[in-house]
Design a protein around this motif. Structure first.
Motif, PDB file in Angstrom:
ATOM      1  N   ARG A   1      -5.416 -12.494 -22.216  1.00 65.59           N
ATOM      2  CA  ARG A   1      -5.933 -11.143 -21.979  1.00 65.59           C
ATOM      3  C   ARG A   1      -6.981 -11.122 -20.875  1.00 65.59           C
ATOM      4  O   ARG A   1      -7.071 -10.174 -20.099  1.00 65.59           O
ATOM      5  CB  ARG A   1      -6.523 -10.581 -23.276  1.00 65.59           C
ATOM      6  CG  ARG A   1      -7.031  -9.170 -23.140  1.00 65.59           C
ATOM      7  CD  ARG A   1      -7.515  -8.632 -24.475  1.00 65.59           C
ATOM      8  NE  ARG A   1      -7.989  -7.273 -24.353  1.00 65.59           N
ATOM      9  CZ  ARG A   1      -8.497  -6.554 -25.368  1.00 65.59           C
ATOM     10  NH1 ARG A   1      -8.565  -7.115 -26.587  1.00 65.59           N
ATOM     11  NH2 ARG A   1      -8.901  -5.319 -25.184  1.00 65.59           N
ATOM     12  N   ASN A   2      -7.767 -12.198 -20.787  1.00 66.92           N
ATOM     13  CA  ASN A   2      -8.882 -12.217 -19.835  1.00 66.92           C
ATOM     14  C   ASN A   2      -8.751 -13.279 -18.753  1.00 66.92           C
ATOM     15  O   ASN A   2      -9.670 -13.438 -17.945  1.00 66.92           O
ATOM     16  CB  ASN A   2     -10.201 -12.441 -20.587  1.00 66.92           C
ATOM     17  CG  ASN A   2     -10.490 -11.339 -21.580  1.00 66.92           C
ATOM     18  OD1 ASN A   2     -10.437 -10.168 -21.239  1.00 66.92           O
ATOM     19  ND2 ASN A   2     -10.768 -11.713 -22.821  1.00 66.92           N
ATOM     20  N   GLU A   3      -7.639 -14.004 -18.723  1.00 67.78           N
ATOM     21  CA  GLU A   3      -7.485 -15.078 -17.745  1.00 67.78           C
ATOM     22  C   GLU A   3      -6.265 -14.841 -16.869  1.00 67.78           C
ATOM     23  O   GLU A   3      -5.173 -14.538 -17.365  1.00 67.78           O
ATOM     24  CB  GLU A   3      -7.363 -16.434 -18.446  1.00 67.78           C
ATOM     25  CG  GLU A   3      -7.308 -17.612 -17.466  1.00 67.78           C
ATOM     26  CD  GLU A   3      -7.242 -18.952 -18.175  1.00 67.78           C
ATOM     27  OE1 GLU A   3      -7.157 -19.976 -17.473  1.00 67.78           O
ATOM     28  OE2 GLU A   3      -7.268 -18.976 -19.431  1.00 67.78           O
ATOM     29  N   LEU A   4      -6.477 -14.984 -15.565  1.00 71.32           N
ATOM     30  CA  LEU A   4      -5.413 -14.786 -14.584  1.00 71.32           C
ATOM     31  C   LEU A   4      -5.121 -16.092 -13.863  1.00 71.32           C
ATOM     32  O   LEU A   4      -5.993 -16.942 -13.706  1.00 71.32           O
ATOM     33  CB  LEU A   4      -5.814 -13.718 -13.558  1.00 71.32           C
ATOM     34  CG  LEU A   4      -6.166 -12.334 -14.110  1.00 71.32           C
ATOM     35  CD1 LEU A   4      -6.696 -11.454 -12.992  1.00 71.32           C
ATOM     36  CD2 LEU A   4      -4.966 -11.700 -14.779  1.00 71.32           C
ATOM     37  N   ASP A   5      -3.890 -16.214 -13.395  1.00 70.79           N
ATOM     38  CA  ASP A   5      -3.491 -17.375 -12.600  1.00 70.79           C
ATOM     39  C   ASP A   5      -2.980 -16.882 -11.255  1.00 70.79           C
ATOM     40  O   ASP A   5      -2.108 -16.012 -11.200  1.00 70.79           O
ATOM     41  CB  ASP A   5      -2.404 -18.178 -13.318  1.00 70.79           C
ATOM     42  CG  ASP A   5      -2.010 -19.419 -12.527  1.00 70.79           C
ATOM     43  OD1 ASP A   5      -2.831 -20.339 -12.429  1.00 70.79           O
ATOM     44  OD2 ASP A   5      -0.880 -19.451 -11.995  1.00 70.79           O
ATOM     45  N   LEU A   6      -3.529 -17.415 -10.180  1.00 72.93           N
ATOM     46  CA  LEU A   6      -3.104 -17.060  -8.834  1.00 72.93           C
ATOM     47  C   LEU A   6      -2.206 -18.167  -8.302  1.00 72.93           C
ATOM     48  O   LEU A   6      -2.646 -19.310  -8.159  1.00 72.93           O
ATOM     49  CB  LEU A   6      -4.313 -16.866  -7.907  1.00 72.93           C
ATOM     50  CG  LEU A   6      -5.022 -15.500  -7.957  1.00 72.93           C
ATOM     51  CD1 LEU A   6      -5.595 -15.236  -9.340  1.00 72.93           C
ATOM     52  CD2 LEU A   6      -6.116 -15.424  -6.903  1.00 72.93           C
ATOM     53  N   ALA A   7      -0.952 -17.826  -8.040  1.00 77.20           N
ATOM     54  CA  ALA A   7       0.018 -18.824  -7.601  1.00 77.20           C
ATOM     55  C   ALA A   7      -0.418 -19.433  -6.266  1.00 77.20           C
ATOM     56  O   ALA A   7      -0.781 -18.711  -5.336  1.00 77.20           O
ATOM     57  CB  ALA A   7       1.393 -18.189  -7.461  1.00 77.20           C
ATOM     58  N   GLU A   8      -0.362 -20.765  -6.190  1.00 76.16           N
ATOM     59  CA  GLU A   8      -0.809 -21.447  -4.974  1.00 76.16           C
ATOM     60  C   GLU A   8       0.216 -21.355  -3.853  1.00 76.16           C
ATOM     61  O   GLU A   8      -0.140 -21.167  -2.691  1.00 76.16           O
ATOM     62  CB  GLU A   8      -1.098 -22.916  -5.278  1.00 76.16           C
ATOM     63  CG  GLU A   8      -1.665 -23.685  -4.091  1.00 76.16           C
ATOM     64  CD  GLU A   8      -2.048 -25.105  -4.451  1.00 76.16           C
ATOM     65  OE1 GLU A   8      -2.487 -25.836  -3.549  1.00 76.16           O
ATOM     66  OE2 GLU A   8      -1.900 -25.484  -5.627  1.00 76.16           O
ATOM     67  N   PHE A   9       1.496 -21.435  -4.202  1.00 74.76           N
ATOM     68  CA  PHE A   9       2.527 -21.491  -3.173  1.00 74.76           C
ATOM     69  C   PHE A   9       3.448 -20.273  -3.168  1.00 74.76           C
ATOM     70  O   PHE A   9       4.334 -20.178  -2.332  1.00 74.76           O
ATOM     71  CB  PHE A   9       3.379 -22.757  -3.358  1.00 74.76           C
ATOM     72  CG  PHE A   9       2.586 -24.031  -3.212  1.00 74.76           C
ATOM     73  CD1 PHE A   9       2.147 -24.456  -1.972  1.00 74.76           C
ATOM     74  CD2 PHE A   9       2.267 -24.787  -4.326  1.00 74.76           C
ATOM     75  CE1 PHE A   9       1.403 -25.615  -1.836  1.00 74.76           C
ATOM     76  CE2 PHE A   9       1.530 -25.955  -4.200  1.00 74.76           C
ATOM     77  CZ  PHE A   9       1.097 -26.371  -2.951  1.00 74.76           C
ATOM     78  N   ASP A  10       3.257 -19.337  -4.093  1.00 75.19           N
ATOM     79  CA  ASP A  10       4.098 -18.136  -4.164  1.00 75.19           C
ATOM     80  C   ASP A  10       3.233 -16.927  -3.830  1.00 75.19           C
ATOM     81  O   ASP A  10       2.329 -16.567  -4.593  1.00 75.19           O
ATOM     82  CB  ASP A  10       4.709 -18.012  -5.560  1.00 75.19           C
ATOM     83  CG  ASP A  10       5.636 -19.167  -5.858  1.00 75.19           C
ATOM     84  OD1 ASP A  10       6.837 -19.067  -5.537  1.00 75.19           O
ATOM     85  OD2 ASP A  10       5.157 -20.194  -6.391  1.00 75.19           O
ATOM     86  N   ARG A  11       3.538 -16.312  -2.689  1.00 72.27           N
ATOM     87  CA  ARG A  11       2.633 -15.307  -2.119  1.00 72.27           C
ATOM     88  C   ARG A  11       3.404 -14.073  -1.671  1.00 72.27           C
ATOM     89  O   ARG A  11       4.613 -14.107  -1.484  1.00 72.27           O
ATOM     90  CB  ARG A  11       1.881 -15.914  -0.923  1.00 72.27           C
ATOM     91  CG  ARG A  11       1.152 -17.203  -1.256  1.00 72.27           C
ATOM     92  CD  ARG A  11       0.588 -17.849  -0.013  1.00 72.27           C
ATOM     93  NE  ARG A  11       0.016 -19.166  -0.310  1.00 72.27           N
ATOM     94  CZ  ARG A  11      -0.463 -19.985   0.611  1.00 72.27           C
ATOM     95  NH1 ARG A  11      -0.429 -19.650   1.888  1.00 72.27           N
ATOM     96  NH2 ARG A  11      -0.959 -21.157   0.243  1.00 72.27           N
TER      97      ARG A  11
END
Length: 216
Positions: A78-88
């Motif tokens: 609910r409070n944590e996001l993941d930013l893709a390193e190689f998918d943009r």
């Protein structure tokens, strides 16, 4: 002595160089994505001939800060996001969102006159659409969520005919980013259908506000 010293210096340096080269060789290549529009016209002709004469302007599309970067965002809790390193994103997500929204509306409404801001002064806009995206992310392997506030206003943007907050959830087929972007495109299509339906409803209630105009 000098030869031994040369070997002691050269071999470590060569080993570092080889390791660096190997690391570069196995560096993952970035992948870039765009949202996709609806496939072909899906017209609602219930607004009649008046609908063919209207011009719609996408006045603004606002995004939260966490979605303004180039990385595709997934939600791990609910409070944590993941930013893709190689998918943009191949460009700016908010501009891509606005462009696809305009294309979708031109396929859903009985008019091709759908414009992105800023439009030319020679184009007399009948309705303005403003969208504020509150959430647009995915739980990998589960679903995509789109939450947005939006309104439809008159030509000058002062008279607001309708204001809504809508939520859409689209399941994803698997955990790949391609599947996530496809589901996000479908969520945007669902929002486009909702906005188009309400533009037609407003038009049927206010048919006299639309007059014959010359479009350059």
């Amino acid at each position: 002595m000098q030869h031994s010293l040369f070997l002691r210096i050269t071999f470590p340096a060569l080993a570092v160089l080889l390791l660096f080269s190997a690391g570069c060789a196995f560096t993952e290549k970035a992948r870039f994505y765009t949202l996709s529009p609806l496939a072909g016209p899906q017209l609602d002709t219930s607004a009649g001939a008046a609908g063919q004469r209207i011009a719609v302007g996408i006045d603004s599309v606002r995004f939260p800060e966490y979605l303004k970067g180039p990385h595709i965002v997934t939600r791990t809790s609910r409070n944590e996001l993941d930013l893709a390193e190689f998918d943009r994103w191949a460009g700016s997500l908010d501009k891509d969102f606005a462009r696809i929204l305009a294309e979708n509306l031109s396929n859903l409404l009985p008019t091709h006159r759908v414009f992105l801001y800023p439009w030319r002064r020679s184009v007399p806009i009948d309705y303005r659409v403003s969208v504020e995206v509150l959430q647009f992310d995915a739980k990998a392997g589960e679903s995509v969520s789109l939450v947005a506030r939006w309104n439809i206003s008159g030509a000058d943007g002062e008279e607001i005919f309708l204001m809504k907050k809508s939520s859409f959830t689209v399941p994803t087929t698997h955990e790949s980013y391609d599947a996530i972007v496809a589901a996000e495109s479908q969520a945007l299509a669902d929002l486009s259908h909702a906005i188009a339906a309400d533009i037609n409803d407003v038009l049927k209630k206010r048919p006299r506000s639309i007059q014959s105009k010359v479009y350059l």
